[in-house]
Design an enzyme around this catalytic site. Structure first.
Site, mmCIF file in Angstrom:
data_model
loop_
_atom_site.group_PDB
_atom_site.id
_atom_site.type_symbol
_atom_site.label_atom_id
_atom_site.label_comp_id
_atom_site.label_asym_id
_atom_site.label_seq_id
_atom_site.Cartn_x
_atom_site.Cartn_y
_atom_site.Cartn_z
ATOM 1 N N ASP A 141 0.686 -1.232 0.020
ATOM 2 C CA ASP A 141 0.134 0.169 0.042
ATOM 3 C C ASP A 141 0.822 1.247 -0.034
ATOM 4 O OD1 ASP A 141 -2.813 -0.201 -0.124
ATOM 5 O OD2 ASP A 141 -3.294 0.143 1.657
ATOM 6 N N CYS A 196 -20.240 -8.950 -9.365
ATOM 7 C CA CYS A 196 -21.167 -8.010 -9.051
ATOM 8 C C CYS A 196 -22.456 -7.961 -9.861
ATOM 9 C CB CYS A 196 -20.672 -6.316 -9.099
ATOM 10 S SG CYS A 196 -19.188 -6.062 -8.347
ATOM 11 N N CYS A 199 -25.905 -5.965 -9.101
ATOM 12 C CA CYS A 199 -25.919 -5.372 -7.930
ATOM 13 C C CYS A 199 -25.276 -3.935 -7.794
ATOM 14 C CB CYS A 199 -25.351 -6.203 -6.853
ATOM 15 S SG CYS A 199 -25.291 -5.324 -5.173
ATOM 16 N N CYS A 202 -23.548 -0.725 -3.042
ATOM 17 C CA CYS A 202 -22.644 -0.019 -2.445
ATOM 18 C C CYS A 202 -22.608 1.156 -3.051
ATOM 19 C CB CYS A 202 -21.235 -0.508 -2.920
ATOM 20 S SG CYS A 202 -20.797 -0.965 -4.783
ATOM 21 N N CYS A 206 -23.520 4.411 -0.513
ATOM 22 C CA CYS A 206 -22.285 5.504 -0.195
ATOM 23 C C CYS A 206 -23.134 7.124 -0.074
ATOM 24 C CB CYS A 206 -21.791 6.033 -1.286
ATOM 25 S SG CYS A 206 -20.159 7.055 -1.020
ATOM 26 N N CYS A 254 -14.143 4.456 6.574
ATOM 27 C CA CYS A 254 -15.644 4.223 6.281
ATOM 28 C C CYS A 254 -15.538 2.628 5.812
ATOM 29 C CB CYS A 254 -16.100 5.222 5.230
ATOM 30 S SG CYS A 254 -17.850 4.680 5.080
ATOM 31 N N CYS A 257 -19.355 0.833 2.157
ATOM 32 C CA CYS A 257 -19.684 0.241 0.782
ATOM 33 C C CYS A 257 -19.218 -1.394 1.043
ATOM 34 C CB CYS A 257 -18.703 0.802 -0.129
ATOM 35 S SG CYS A 257 -16.902 0.500 -0.023
ATOM 36 N N CYS A 261 -22.121 -4.882 0.887
ATOM 37 C CA CYS A 261 -21.794 -5.916 0.071
ATOM 38 C C CYS A 261 -22.584 -7.448 0.449
ATOM 39 C CB CYS A 261 -20.507 -5.663 -0.288
ATOM 40 S SG CYS A 261 -19.871 -6.908 -1.611
#
Length: 388
Positions: A141, A196, A199, A202, A206, A254, A257, A261
């Site tokens: 990251d 997905c 769907c 998310c 938000c 947060c 989302c 799911c």
């Protein structure tokens, strides 16, 4: 060092086995090549959706994300690992209590960067010592790497509408790490399905409208400037006034989302003790946090990802959450914080006091206006008084 020449298939399988022995719950190996989403990434930067994260927009950083071979010359393979971090709320009622803050699950204990980086380096050293000489570099990251795309190439899952990598039957609560190596290995089949389907839970959930669906190439799009994680962590200045009421009581990061799911119904608690919520981070008292000194902040968040926001950023977020709570119970702590040494804190406290219908708020704001020297804070105080 092994005494016979191993085939690429044998090397890859031994790497997978060793990675699992080291605690990684997912591992895949992918060929390195130019990103399929390079143009989409460049457009995203061009539209300014990265906000104040200037490190994402540097010319060299863009080039490296578009092709990992620019980042690590000679790289040919990527070993991608995942470490699950999900843990359920200790008190399921806490998130719905506006007097308590919500910290994203990943940040409730130790900083995953340190833990994963140490293991990735150990894995690379093991490959060097036991399998074959390699040159490469490990990333968690912090480098110019599109980890989620590489993870899809390595067969670990697909990049969902919320931009997260989802593993079938396992969900999205995973930290990802990558080792770029200069050798060709046997590769896992890429994950090419978008599961997905229709769907868009998310996107609908938000609260700030940060998720924008997919572009014409299929790449998920997010306006980071509106994302609560960006607003509470990466943004160093004031949070836009129109977004503050939408943040609720989320004070660091947060998970909305991910929480909505359907695939995360399969998420299982992490076996890593380092990811269990430490005391005080699972539904903390907003009033108590609002009174935190720098010394208390440094001691409480030693080794924690929360230190990234710094005290002024965290208290800015807490002030917004208290304003969204809107309870007179918060007024005494906010009145004290209205004299905080940090203008960033004072300005958001002024906004919060303006949201609480209490005469003490008005008195405190008017008194502070007489001595406040920061122009932005003065503007926040005046706006709160005008709205009273």
């Amino acid at each position: 060092m092994t005494t016979h020449v191993l085939s690429p298939e044998e090397i890859s399988e031994r790497i997978r086995t060793r990675a699992r022995e080291m605690g990684f719950g997912a591992v895949g190996i992918a060929p390195v090549g130019p990103s399929a989403h390079g143009e989409a990434y460049a457009r995203w930067i061009g539209e300014g959706m990265h906000g104040e994260m200037a490190y994402l927009a540097r010319e060299d950083a863009v080039a490296k994300r578009r092709d990992p071979a620019v980042l690590v010359p000679g790289t040919r393979s990527a070993v991608v690992v995942g470490l699950e971090y999900f843990n359920a709320d200790a008190d399921p009622s806490a998130p719905a209590d506006p007097s308590r803050g919500i910290v994203a699950r990943y940040a409730r204990n130790l900083d995953y960067h340190d833990l994963m980086k140490e293991r990735l380096i150990a894995l690379q050293d093991w490959i060097n010592a036991e399998l074959l000489p390699v040159r490469g570099r490990a990333y968690v990251d912090t480098g110019a790497v599109l980890e989620r795309e590489l993870a899809s190439r390595a067969g670990l899952g697909w990049q969902a509408r919320n931009t997260m990598l989802i593993q079938p039957g396992r969900g999205s609560y995973w930290f990802l790490g990558v080792i770029l190596l200069d050798v060709e290995l046997a590769y896992d089949a890429p994950f090419e399905q978008d599961r997905c389907g229709t769907c868009s839970a998310c996107v609908r959930a938000c609260p700030t409208g940060a998720l924008l669906g997919r572009d014409e190439t299929g790449a998920p799009r997010m306006d980071a400037r509106r994302c609560i994680s960006y607003l509470t962590i990466e943004l160093r200045g004031p949070i836009p006034r129109d977004l503050r009421p939408r943040m609720g009581n989320r004070v660091y990061g947060c998970d909305i989302c991910q929480e909505v799911c359907p695939w995360n119904r399969f998420a299982t608690p992490s076996a890593e003790e380092a990811f269990l919520a430490r005391e005080g981070l699972d539904g903390p008292s907003l009033i108590e946090w609002m009174t935190m000194t720098q010394e208390e902040f440094s001691a409480r968040f030693k080794g924690s990802p929360i230190k990234r926001a710094k005290r002024r950023g965290l208290l800015r977020n807490v002030a917004v959450a208290l304003g969204n709570w809107g309870s007179p119970e918060a007024v005494p702590a906010l009145v004290v914080a209205l004299s905080d040494e940090e203008p960033l804190v004072r300005g958001h406290v002024a906004w919060a006091l303006g949201r609480i219908p209490d005469e003490r708020s008005v008195v405190a704001l008017r008194a502070r206006l007489l001595v406040e020297e920061d122009a932005w804070v003065v503007a926040e105080i005046n706006s709160s008084l005008d709205e009273d």
